[in-house]
Design a protein around this motif. Sequence first.
Motif, mmCIF file in Angstrom:
data_model
loop_
_atom_site.group_PDB
_atom_site.id
_atom_site.type_symbol
_atom_site.label_atom_id
_atom_site.label_comp_id
_atom_site.label_asym_id
_atom_site.label_seq_id
_atom_site.Cartn_x
_atom_site.Cartn_y
_atom_site.Cartn_z
ATOM 1 N N GLN A 122 -26.499 -27.788 0.933
ATOM 2 C CA GLN A 122 -26.821 -26.639 0.052
ATOM 3 C C GLN A 122 -28.170 -25.908 0.084
ATOM 4 O OE1 GLN A 122 -25.076 -27.041 -4.020
ATOM 5 N NE2 GLN A 122 -23.548 -28.619 -3.194
ATOM 6 N N VAL A 123 -28.082 -24.778 0.154
ATOM 7 C CA VAL A 123 -29.460 -24.211 -0.002
ATOM 8 C C VAL A 123 -29.305 -23.484 -1.497
ATOM 9 C CG1 VAL A 123 -30.864 -21.947 0.761
ATOM 10 C CG2 VAL A 123 -29.465 -23.348 2.332
ATOM 11 N N VAL A 142 -37.958 -27.511 -6.186
ATOM 12 C CA VAL A 142 -37.975 -27.696 -4.859
ATOM 13 C C VAL A 142 -37.830 -28.948 -4.260
ATOM 14 C CG1 VAL A 142 -39.048 -27.214 -2.453
ATOM 15 C CG2 VAL A 142 -38.678 -25.376 -4.368
ATOM 16 N N ARG A 143 -38.755 -29.782 -4.708
ATOM 17 C CA ARG A 143 -38.904 -31.440 -4.750
ATOM 18 C C ARG A 143 -37.590 -31.982 -5.099
ATOM 19 N NH1 ARG A 143 -44.554 -30.152 -5.489
ATOM 20 N NH2 ARG A 143 -44.283 -30.941 -7.837
ATOM 21 N N THR A 147 -34.286 -34.300 -3.174
ATOM 22 C CA THR A 147 -33.970 -35.784 -3.102
ATOM 23 C C THR A 147 -32.531 -35.868 -3.245
ATOM 24 O OG1 THR A 147 -33.769 -35.802 -5.626
ATOM 25 C CG2 THR A 147 -36.061 -36.030 -4.895
ATOM 26 N N GLN A 148 -31.717 -34.808 -3.266
ATOM 27 C CA GLN A 148 -30.451 -34.915 -3.538
ATOM 28 C C GLN A 148 -29.784 -34.225 -1.906
ATOM 29 O OE1 GLN A 148 -28.750 -36.662 -5.958
ATOM 30 N NE2 GLN A 148 -31.037 -36.939 -6.361
ATOM 31 N N GLY A 149 -30.504 -34.158 -1.055
ATOM 32 C CA GLY A 149 -30.300 -33.626 0.160
ATOM 33 C C GLY A 149 -30.132 -32.142 0.271
ATOM 34 N N GLY A 150 -30.457 -31.308 -0.773
ATOM 35 C CA GLY A 150 -30.475 -29.852 -0.506
ATOM 36 C C GLY A 150 -31.703 -29.286 -0.255
ATOM 37 N N ARG A 151 -31.738 -28.103 0.160
ATOM 38 C CA ARG A 151 -33.062 -27.453 0.167
ATOM 39 C C ARG A 151 -33.357 -26.012 -0.642
ATOM 40 N NH1 ARG A 151 -34.404 -22.889 3.682
ATOM 41 N NH2 ARG A 151 -32.102 -22.730 4.437
ATOM 42 N N ALA A 152 -34.406 -25.771 -1.307
ATOM 43 C CA ALA A 152 -34.519 -24.714 -2.502
ATOM 44 C C ALA A 152 -35.520 -23.905 -1.610
ATOM 45 C CB ALA A 152 -35.019 -25.343 -3.727
ATOM 46 N N THR A 153 -35.406 -22.629 -1.809
ATOM 47 C CA THR A 153 -36.064 -21.396 -1.518
ATOM 48 C C THR A 153 -36.701 -20.803 -2.827
ATOM 49 O OG1 THR A 153 -34.418 -19.751 -1.148
ATOM 50 C CG2 THR A 153 -34.975 -21.315 0.525
ATOM 51 N N THR A 357 -30.284 -36.507 -9.898
ATOM 52 C CA THR A 357 -29.066 -35.583 -9.578
ATOM 53 C C THR A 357 -28.870 -34.662 -10.566
ATOM 54 O OG1 THR A 357 -27.895 -37.423 -8.507
ATOM 55 C CG2 THR A 357 -26.595 -35.615 -9.325
ATOM 56 N N ALA A 358 -28.864 -35.000 -11.974
ATOM 57 C CA ALA A 358 -28.820 -33.818 -12.948
ATOM 58 C C ALA A 358 -30.135 -32.805 -12.918
ATOM 59 C CB ALA A 358 -28.616 -34.615 -14.367
ATOM 60 N N ALA A 359 -31.207 -33.224 -12.666
ATOM 61 C CA ALA A 359 -32.393 -32.503 -12.868
ATOM 62 C C ALA A 359 -32.017 -31.578 -11.433
ATOM 63 C CB ALA A 359 -33.788 -33.279 -12.522
ATOM 64 N N ALA A 360 -31.740 -32.008 -10.466
ATOM 65 C CA ALA A 360 -31.632 -31.326 -9.320
ATOM 66 C C ALA A 360 -30.526 -30.212 -9.358
ATOM 67 C CB ALA A 360 -31.305 -32.002 -7.825
#
Length: 427
Positions: A122-123, A142-143, A147-153, A357-360
Amino acid sequence: MTPVELSRTVLSAVRRAVDDGELSVTVPERAVVTEPGPGGCGDFATSIALQLARPAGQPPLRVAEILRPRLAGTAGIRDVVVTGPGFLNISLDAQADPVTGLVREIRRQGARYGHGDALAGQVVALRVPYEVRAEVVADAVVRIVGTQGGRATVEHGEPVNLRPVPAPEDPAPLGPDAAQWALLHPAPHDRPRITADHLVQREGNPLFRVRYAHARVRSLSRNAARLGFTAEPGPLTAAADPEPRFPLAANGTEAAPLAPPVGAGPAPLTTVDNSEPRPPLAANGTEPAPLGPSVGAKPIPPTAVNAPHHNAPHPTPNGPTTPHHPHHGPTPHPGPDPTPLVRALLTPLADHPRILTAAATHRAPDRVARHLVTVADAVLPLLPFVLPVGEEKPSAAHRARLALAEAAGTVLAGGLSLLGIDAPEHL
Protein backbone atom coordinates in the motif's frame (compact mmCIF):
# COMPACT_ATOMS: atom_id res chain seq x y z
CA MET A 1 3.28 -19.77 23.37
CA THR A 2 3.33 -15.97 23.40
CA PRO A 3 0.20 -13.85 23.94
CA VAL A 4 0.27 -12.92 20.25
CA GLU A 5 0.35 -16.60 19.26
CA LEU A 6 -2.43 -17.34 21.76
CA SER A 7 -4.54 -14.55 20.25
CA ARG A 8 -4.12 -16.16 16.83
CA THR A 9 -5.06 -19.52 18.36
CA VAL A 10 -8.29 -18.06 19.75
CA LEU A 11 -9.17 -16.62 16.33
CA SER A 12 -8.42 -19.99 14.75
CA ALA A 13 -10.88 -21.63 17.17
CA VAL A 14 -13.54 -19.09 16.19
CA ARG A 15 -12.85 -19.73 12.51
CA ARG A 16 -13.21 -23.50 12.97
CA ALA A 17 -16.49 -23.02 14.84
CA VAL A 18 -17.79 -20.88 11.96
CA ASP A 19 -16.64 -23.44 9.37
CA ASP A 20 -18.41 -26.21 11.34
CA GLY A 21 -21.64 -24.22 11.33
CA GLU A 22 -21.83 -23.84 15.14
CA LEU A 23 -21.31 -20.07 15.01
CA SER A 24 -22.67 -17.65 12.45
CA VAL A 25 -20.43 -14.59 12.86
CA THR A 26 -17.73 -12.67 11.07
CA VAL A 27 -14.35 -13.68 12.46
CA PRO A 28 -12.91 -10.56 14.18
CA GLU A 29 -9.53 -9.15 13.23
CA ARG A 30 -8.07 -9.79 16.67
CA ALA A 31 -8.83 -11.44 19.99
CA VAL A 32 -7.79 -9.63 23.15
CA VAL A 33 -5.85 -11.90 25.52
CA THR A 34 -5.00 -10.62 29.01
CA GLU A 35 -4.10 -12.02 32.40
CA PRO A 36 -7.13 -13.40 34.30
CA GLY A 37 -9.16 -10.92 36.32
CA PRO A 38 -10.84 -11.45 39.71
CA GLY A 39 -12.49 -14.86 39.80
CA GLY A 40 -10.44 -16.07 36.87
CA CYS A 41 -7.76 -18.76 36.73
CA GLY A 42 -4.96 -20.04 34.52
CA ASP A 43 -2.34 -18.05 32.64
CA PHE A 44 -4.51 -15.94 30.32
CA ALA A 45 -8.14 -15.04 29.76
CA THR A 46 -10.15 -13.78 26.79
CA SER A 47 -13.59 -12.21 26.49
CA ILE A 48 -14.06 -13.29 22.86
CA ALA A 49 -17.27 -15.16 23.73
CA LEU A 50 -18.84 -11.99 25.13
CA GLN A 51 -17.71 -10.09 22.04
CA LEU A 52 -19.34 -12.60 19.67
CA ALA A 53 -22.53 -13.32 21.64
CA ARG A 54 -24.69 -10.56 20.16
CA PRO A 55 -23.74 -11.06 16.47
CA ALA A 56 -24.04 -14.83 16.96
CA GLY A 57 -27.49 -14.50 18.54
CA GLN A 58 -26.49 -16.82 21.39
CA PRO A 59 -25.74 -16.35 25.11
CA PRO A 60 -22.05 -15.71 25.92
CA LEU A 61 -21.86 -18.93 27.96
CA ARG A 62 -23.04 -20.95 24.97
CA VAL A 63 -20.46 -19.30 22.70
CA ALA A 64 -17.76 -20.01 25.29
CA GLU A 65 -18.77 -23.68 25.48
CA ILE A 66 -18.56 -23.92 21.69
CA LEU A 67 -15.03 -22.49 21.67
CA ARG A 68 -13.70 -24.26 24.78
CA PRO A 69 -13.07 -27.75 23.27
CA ARG A 70 -11.50 -26.24 20.17
CA LEU A 71 -9.04 -24.32 22.34
CA ALA A 72 -8.42 -27.20 24.76
CA GLY A 73 -7.39 -29.45 21.87
CA THR A 74 -4.65 -27.07 20.70
CA ALA A 75 -0.98 -27.92 21.22
CA GLY A 76 0.53 -25.89 24.06
CA ILE A 77 -2.78 -25.44 25.93
CA ARG A 78 -3.26 -27.62 29.02
CA ASP A 79 -6.77 -26.61 30.10
CA VAL A 80 -9.57 -24.14 29.37
CA VAL A 81 -12.11 -23.13 32.03
CA VAL A 82 -15.22 -20.98 31.52
CA THR A 83 -15.91 -18.52 34.33
CA GLY A 84 -18.32 -15.68 34.97
CA PRO A 85 -20.62 -14.67 32.12
CA GLY A 86 -18.42 -16.38 29.52
CA PHE A 87 -14.73 -15.67 30.06
CA LEU A 88 -12.38 -18.33 28.68
CA ASN A 89 -9.48 -18.93 31.11
CA ILE A 90 -6.53 -20.64 29.45
CA SER A 91 -3.76 -22.61 31.16
CA LEU A 92 -0.65 -23.29 29.11
CA ASP A 93 1.63 -26.31 29.22
CA ALA A 94 4.77 -25.86 31.29
CA GLN A 95 6.94 -25.99 28.17
CA ALA A 96 4.76 -23.28 26.58
CA ASP A 97 5.96 -20.62 29.03
CA PRO A 98 4.63 -17.34 27.55
CA VAL A 99 7.39 -15.20 29.05
CA THR A 100 10.22 -17.33 27.69
CA GLY A 101 8.59 -17.57 24.27
CA LEU A 102 7.98 -13.84 24.04
CA VAL A 103 11.50 -12.94 25.18
CA ARG A 104 13.03 -15.30 22.65
CA GLU A 105 10.86 -13.82 19.91
CA ILE A 106 11.95 -10.27 20.78
CA ARG A 107 15.60 -11.32 20.96
CA ARG A 108 15.29 -13.05 17.58
CA GLN A 109 13.70 -10.09 15.79
CA GLY A 110 15.57 -7.34 17.64
CA ALA A 111 14.68 -3.87 16.40
CA ARG A 112 12.23 -5.40 13.91
CA TYR A 113 10.02 -6.84 16.65
CA GLY A 114 6.46 -5.73 15.96
CA HIS A 115 7.05 -5.20 12.24
CA GLY A 116 4.46 -6.84 10.01
CA ASP A 117 2.75 -6.78 6.63
CA ALA A 118 -0.60 -5.18 7.50
CA LEU A 119 0.02 -2.46 4.87
CA ALA A 120 2.10 -4.51 2.45
CA GLY A 121 1.99 -3.06 -1.05
CA GLN A 122 0.00 0.00 0.00
CA VAL A 123 1.02 3.60 -0.63
CA VAL A 124 -0.23 6.07 2.00
CA ALA A 125 -0.37 9.62 0.63
CA LEU A 126 -0.04 12.24 3.38
CA ARG A 127 -1.06 15.80 2.54
CA VAL A 128 -0.05 18.21 5.30
CA PRO A 129 -0.03 21.98 5.79
CA TYR A 130 3.18 24.00 6.11
CA GLU A 131 3.33 23.77 9.92
CA VAL A 132 6.02 22.33 12.17
CA ARG A 133 3.89 19.83 14.08
CA ALA A 134 2.28 18.51 10.92
CA GLU A 135 5.74 18.02 9.38
CA VAL A 136 7.03 16.15 12.47
CA VAL A 137 3.96 13.92 12.69
CA ALA A 138 4.12 13.10 8.98
CA ASP A 139 7.81 12.23 9.27
CA ALA A 140 7.06 9.78 12.11
CA VAL A 141 4.11 8.29 10.23
CA VAL A 142 6.38 7.55 7.25
CA ARG A 143 8.66 5.46 9.48
CA ILE A 144 5.78 3.70 11.26
CA VAL A 145 3.99 2.84 8.01
CA GLY A 146 7.26 1.31 6.83
CA THR A 147 7.20 -1.14 9.76
CA GLN A 148 3.98 -2.63 8.34
CA GLY A 149 5.28 -3.11 4.80
CA GLY A 150 3.71 0.05 3.40
CA ARG A 151 5.16 3.20 1.90
CA ALA A 152 4.09 6.75 2.80
CA THR A 153 4.59 9.91 0.76
CA VAL A 154 4.36 13.49 2.07
CA GLU A 155 2.94 16.35 0.03
CA HIS A 156 1.76 19.88 0.81
CA GLY A 157 -1.39 21.63 -0.20
CA GLU A 158 -5.11 21.03 -0.20
CA PRO A 159 -6.98 18.87 0.42
CA VAL A 160 -5.12 18.19 3.69
CA ASN A 161 -5.65 14.77 5.27
CA LEU A 162 -3.23 15.09 8.20
CA ARG A 163 -3.70 18.26 10.24
CA PRO A 164 -2.84 17.94 13.96
CA VAL A 165 -3.51 20.91 16.23
CA PRO A 166 -0.58 23.29 15.65
CA ALA A 167 2.05 23.97 18.29
CA PRO A 168 1.45 27.27 20.11
CA GLU A 169 5.10 28.28 19.67
CA ASP A 170 8.38 27.17 18.17
CA PRO A 171 9.55 23.94 19.93
CA ALA A 172 13.17 24.28 18.73
CA PRO A 173 14.46 25.71 22.07
CA LEU A 174 13.59 22.38 23.73
CA GLY A 175 16.22 20.57 21.69
CA PRO A 176 15.62 17.82 19.13
CA ASP A 177 14.52 14.97 21.42
CA ALA A 178 12.25 16.94 23.75
CA ALA A 179 10.78 18.86 20.81
CA GLN A 180 9.93 15.63 18.98
CA TRP A 181 8.29 14.23 22.10
CA ALA A 182 6.34 17.42 22.82
CA LEU A 183 4.83 17.30 19.32
CA LEU A 184 4.26 13.54 19.04
CA HIS A 185 3.12 12.44 22.50
CA PRO A 186 -0.23 14.31 22.57
CA ALA A 187 -3.12 13.04 20.45
CA PRO A 188 -3.53 14.96 17.16
CA HIS A 189 -6.62 16.80 18.47
CA ASP A 190 -4.78 17.96 21.63
CA ARG A 191 -2.71 21.14 21.69
CA PRO A 192 0.92 20.30 22.52
CA ARG A 193 2.66 21.91 25.49
CA ILE A 194 5.92 23.60 24.53
CA THR A 195 7.31 24.01 28.04
CA ALA A 196 10.51 23.21 29.91
CA ASP A 197 8.69 20.36 31.69
CA HIS A 198 9.90 18.11 28.89
CA LEU A 199 13.49 18.80 29.94
CA VAL A 200 13.09 18.07 33.65
CA GLN A 201 14.73 14.78 34.64
CA ARG A 202 12.14 13.73 37.18
CA GLU A 203 9.58 10.96 37.49
CA GLY A 204 6.78 13.29 36.45
CA ASN A 205 8.27 13.67 32.96
CA PRO A 206 7.14 10.76 30.70
CA LEU A 207 9.99 11.28 28.25
CA PHE A 208 12.52 11.06 31.07
CA ARG A 209 10.96 7.82 32.38
CA VAL A 210 11.16 6.19 28.95
CA ARG A 211 14.77 7.19 28.29
CA TYR A 212 15.80 6.50 31.90
CA ALA A 213 14.32 2.99 31.73
CA HIS A 214 16.29 2.25 28.56
CA ALA A 215 19.52 3.58 30.06
CA ARG A 216 18.97 1.51 33.24
CA VAL A 217 18.52 -1.66 31.19
CA ARG A 218 21.72 -1.00 29.27
CA SER A 219 23.55 -0.38 32.54
CA LEU A 220 22.28 -3.67 33.98
CA SER A 221 23.63 -5.50 30.93
CA ARG A 222 27.05 -3.92 31.46
CA ASN A 223 27.06 -4.77 35.18
CA ALA A 224 25.96 -8.34 34.48
CA ALA A 225 28.89 -8.75 32.09
CA ARG A 226 31.23 -7.60 34.85
CA LEU A 227 29.69 -10.20 37.13
CA GLY A 228 30.36 -12.84 34.51
CA PHE A 229 26.92 -13.66 33.11
CA THR A 230 24.71 -12.71 30.20
CA ALA A 231 21.01 -12.85 29.42
CA GLU A 232 19.31 -16.17 28.68
CA PRO A 233 15.51 -16.68 28.54
CA GLY A 234 14.18 -19.21 31.04
CA PRO A 235 12.55 -19.50 34.50
CA LEU A 236 12.41 -16.15 36.31
CA THR A 237 12.22 -17.34 39.92
CA ALA A 238 15.22 -18.39 41.96
CA ALA A 239 13.32 -21.35 43.42
CA ALA A 240 13.09 -22.85 39.95
CA ASP A 241 16.86 -22.84 39.57
CA PRO A 242 18.71 -23.70 42.81
CA GLU A 243 22.39 -23.03 42.23
CA PRO A 244 24.82 -25.65 43.60
CA ARG A 245 27.02 -24.46 46.43
CA PHE A 246 30.75 -25.10 46.70
CA PRO A 247 31.47 -28.83 47.30
CA LEU A 248 32.11 -29.98 50.87
CA ALA A 249 35.64 -30.79 51.92
CA ALA A 250 36.58 -34.06 53.59
CA ASN A 251 35.96 -32.61 57.06
CA GLY A 252 32.42 -31.64 56.14
CA THR A 253 33.07 -27.90 55.80
CA GLU A 254 32.43 -26.01 52.62
CA ALA A 255 35.44 -25.83 50.33
CA ALA A 256 36.82 -22.46 49.35
CA PRO A 257 36.03 -21.17 45.87
CA LEU A 258 38.58 -21.58 43.12
CA ALA A 259 41.39 -19.06 43.30
CA PRO A 260 41.96 -16.67 40.42
CA PRO A 261 44.58 -17.59 37.81
CA VAL A 262 48.21 -17.05 38.69
CA GLY A 263 49.26 -13.55 37.81
CA ALA A 264 45.75 -12.17 37.93
CA GLY A 265 45.35 -8.95 39.83
CA PRO A 266 43.21 -8.61 42.95
CA ALA A 267 39.48 -8.81 42.41
CA PRO A 268 37.76 -5.42 42.42
CA LEU A 269 35.85 -4.49 45.54
CA THR A 270 32.77 -3.77 43.47
CA THR A 271 31.53 -4.71 40.06
CA VAL A 272 29.27 -1.74 39.68
CA ASP A 273 29.20 0.26 36.50
CA ASN A 274 30.03 3.83 37.50
CA SER A 275 28.05 4.99 34.51
CA GLU A 276 24.77 3.88 36.15
CA PRO A 277 22.30 6.59 35.13
CA ARG A 278 21.39 8.77 38.09
CA PRO A 279 19.05 11.73 38.30
CA PRO A 280 20.85 15.09 38.18
CA LEU A 281 21.41 17.27 41.22
CA ALA A 282 18.61 19.56 42.22
CA ALA A 283 19.01 23.32 42.27
CA ASN A 284 20.15 23.25 45.93
CA GLY A 285 22.96 20.81 45.11
CA THR A 286 21.40 17.78 46.74
CA GLU A 287 20.61 14.61 44.91
CA PRO A 288 16.87 13.94 44.49
CA ALA A 289 15.35 10.62 45.50
CA PRO A 290 15.55 7.97 42.77
CA LEU A 291 12.52 6.81 40.90
CA GLY A 292 10.41 4.67 43.22
CA PRO A 293 8.46 1.52 42.40
CA SER A 294 4.97 1.64 41.00
CA VAL A 295 2.11 1.96 43.43
CA GLY A 296 1.36 -1.45 44.92
CA ALA A 297 4.73 -2.97 43.95
CA LYS A 298 6.59 -5.02 46.54
CA PRO A 299 9.47 -3.39 48.44
CA ILE A 300 12.62 -3.15 46.40
CA PRO A 301 15.51 -5.11 47.91
CA PRO A 302 18.97 -3.53 48.24
CA THR A 303 20.94 -3.65 45.04
CA ALA A 304 24.41 -5.02 44.55
CA VAL A 305 25.68 -1.49 45.16
CA ASN A 306 24.30 -0.84 48.62
CA ALA A 307 23.72 -4.37 49.94
CA PRO A 308 25.35 -4.84 53.38
CA HIS A 309 28.39 -7.08 53.47
CA HIS A 310 27.19 -10.45 54.73
CA ASN A 311 30.45 -11.14 56.59
CA ALA A 312 30.39 -7.89 58.55
CA PRO A 313 30.45 -8.16 62.38
CA HIS A 314 27.11 -7.84 64.13
CA PRO A 315 26.21 -7.40 67.80
CA THR A 316 25.23 -10.43 69.91
CA PRO A 317 22.95 -10.47 72.96
CA ASN A 318 26.01 -10.59 75.24
CA GLY A 319 27.55 -7.47 73.82
CA PRO A 320 30.65 -8.40 71.80
CA THR A 321 30.55 -8.62 68.07
CA THR A 322 31.09 -11.84 66.15
CA PRO A 323 31.62 -12.39 62.45
CA HIS A 324 28.70 -13.81 60.55
CA HIS A 325 29.38 -16.88 58.39
CA PRO A 326 26.65 -17.02 55.79
CA HIS A 327 27.34 -20.58 54.63
CA HIS A 328 26.98 -22.20 58.09
CA GLY A 329 23.25 -21.53 58.38
CA PRO A 330 20.26 -22.53 56.34
CA THR A 331 20.12 -21.77 52.64
CA PRO A 332 19.19 -18.09 52.11
CA HIS A 333 15.60 -17.37 51.12
CA PRO A 334 15.29 -16.85 47.35
CA GLY A 335 13.86 -13.38 47.97
CA PRO A 336 10.66 -11.65 46.90
CA ASP A 337 8.74 -13.22 44.05
CA PRO A 338 8.86 -10.91 41.00
CA THR A 339 6.02 -12.77 39.25
CA PRO A 340 3.47 -9.92 39.58
CA LEU A 341 6.00 -7.50 38.08
CA VAL A 342 6.71 -9.93 35.24
CA ARG A 343 3.01 -10.21 34.42
CA ALA A 344 2.68 -6.42 34.44
CA LEU A 345 5.50 -6.16 31.88
CA LEU A 346 4.45 -9.13 29.74
CA THR A 347 1.20 -7.53 28.55
CA PRO A 348 2.67 -4.31 27.04
CA LEU A 349 5.57 -6.21 25.46
CA ALA A 350 3.19 -8.65 23.81
CA ASP A 351 0.95 -5.76 22.72
CA HIS A 352 3.75 -3.94 20.88
CA PRO A 353 3.01 -5.43 17.41
CA ARG A 354 -0.66 -4.45 17.67
CA ILE A 355 0.27 -0.91 18.72
CA LEU A 356 2.55 -0.49 15.70
CA THR A 357 -0.14 -1.80 13.36
CA ALA A 358 -2.75 0.56 14.82
CA ALA A 359 -0.37 3.53 14.72
CA ALA A 360 0.42 2.85 11.06
CA THR A 361 -3.22 2.29 10.07
CA HIS A 362 -4.55 5.37 11.88
CA ARG A 363 -1.49 7.57 11.22
CA ALA A 364 -1.13 8.07 14.96
CA PRO A 365 2.45 8.14 16.30
CA ASP A 366 1.05 9.30 19.65
CA ARG A 367 -0.06 5.70 20.23
CA VAL A 368 3.55 4.57 20.03
CA ALA A 369 4.66 7.33 22.44
CA ARG A 370 2.04 6.45 25.05
CA HIS A 371 2.83 2.75 24.68
CA LEU A 372 6.50 3.42 25.42
CA VAL A 373 5.49 5.12 28.68
CA THR A 374 3.49 2.01 29.60
CA VAL A 375 6.47 -0.26 28.90
CA ALA A 376 8.84 1.98 30.90
CA ASP A 377 6.49 2.14 33.89
CA ALA A 378 6.19 -1.66 33.82
CA VAL A 379 9.91 -2.46 33.56
CA LEU A 380 11.30 0.02 36.09
CA PRO A 381 9.95 -1.80 39.21
CA LEU A 382 11.43 -5.09 37.92
CA LEU A 383 14.99 -3.83 37.45
CA PRO A 384 16.08 -4.10 41.13
CA PHE A 385 15.41 -7.88 40.92
CA VAL A 386 17.72 -8.48 37.95
CA LEU A 387 21.25 -8.55 39.40
CA PRO A 388 22.41 -10.75 42.29
CA VAL A 389 22.30 -9.15 45.74
CA GLY A 390 25.23 -9.22 48.16
CA GLU A 391 26.97 -12.63 48.06
CA GLU A 392 24.23 -14.18 45.94
CA LYS A 393 25.60 -16.01 42.90
CA PRO A 394 24.28 -15.39 39.38
CA SER A 395 21.68 -18.04 38.57
CA ALA A 396 19.47 -18.99 35.65
CA ALA A 397 16.76 -16.82 37.22
CA HIS A 398 19.05 -13.78 37.05
CA ARG A 399 19.90 -14.55 33.43
CA ALA A 400 16.21 -14.88 32.59
CA ARG A 401 15.29 -11.62 34.32
CA LEU A 402 18.09 -9.86 32.47
CA ALA A 403 16.77 -11.28 29.19
CA LEU A 404 13.28 -9.96 30.00
CA ALA A 405 14.67 -6.52 30.91
CA GLU A 406 16.72 -6.43 27.69
CA ALA A 407 13.58 -7.34 25.72
CA ALA A 408 11.87 -4.30 27.22
CA GLY A 409 14.93 -2.23 26.33
CA THR A 410 14.67 -3.44 22.74
CA VAL A 411 11.04 -2.30 22.54
CA LEU A 412 11.89 1.08 24.10
CA ALA A 413 14.82 1.66 21.74
CA GLY A 414 12.82 0.63 18.68
CA GLY A 415 9.88 2.84 19.60
CA LEU A 416 12.03 5.87 20.31
CA SER A 417 13.79 5.40 16.98
CA LEU A 418 10.45 5.41 15.15
CA LEU A 419 9.64 8.72 16.85
CA GLY A 420 13.01 10.17 15.86
CA ILE A 421 14.26 10.31 19.46
CA ASP A 422 17.62 9.11 20.76
CA ALA A 423 17.68 6.06 23.09
CA PRO A 424 20.59 6.82 25.42
CA GLU A 425 23.09 4.25 26.70
CA HIS A 426 23.85 6.55 29.65
CA LEU A 427 21.64 9.16 31.25
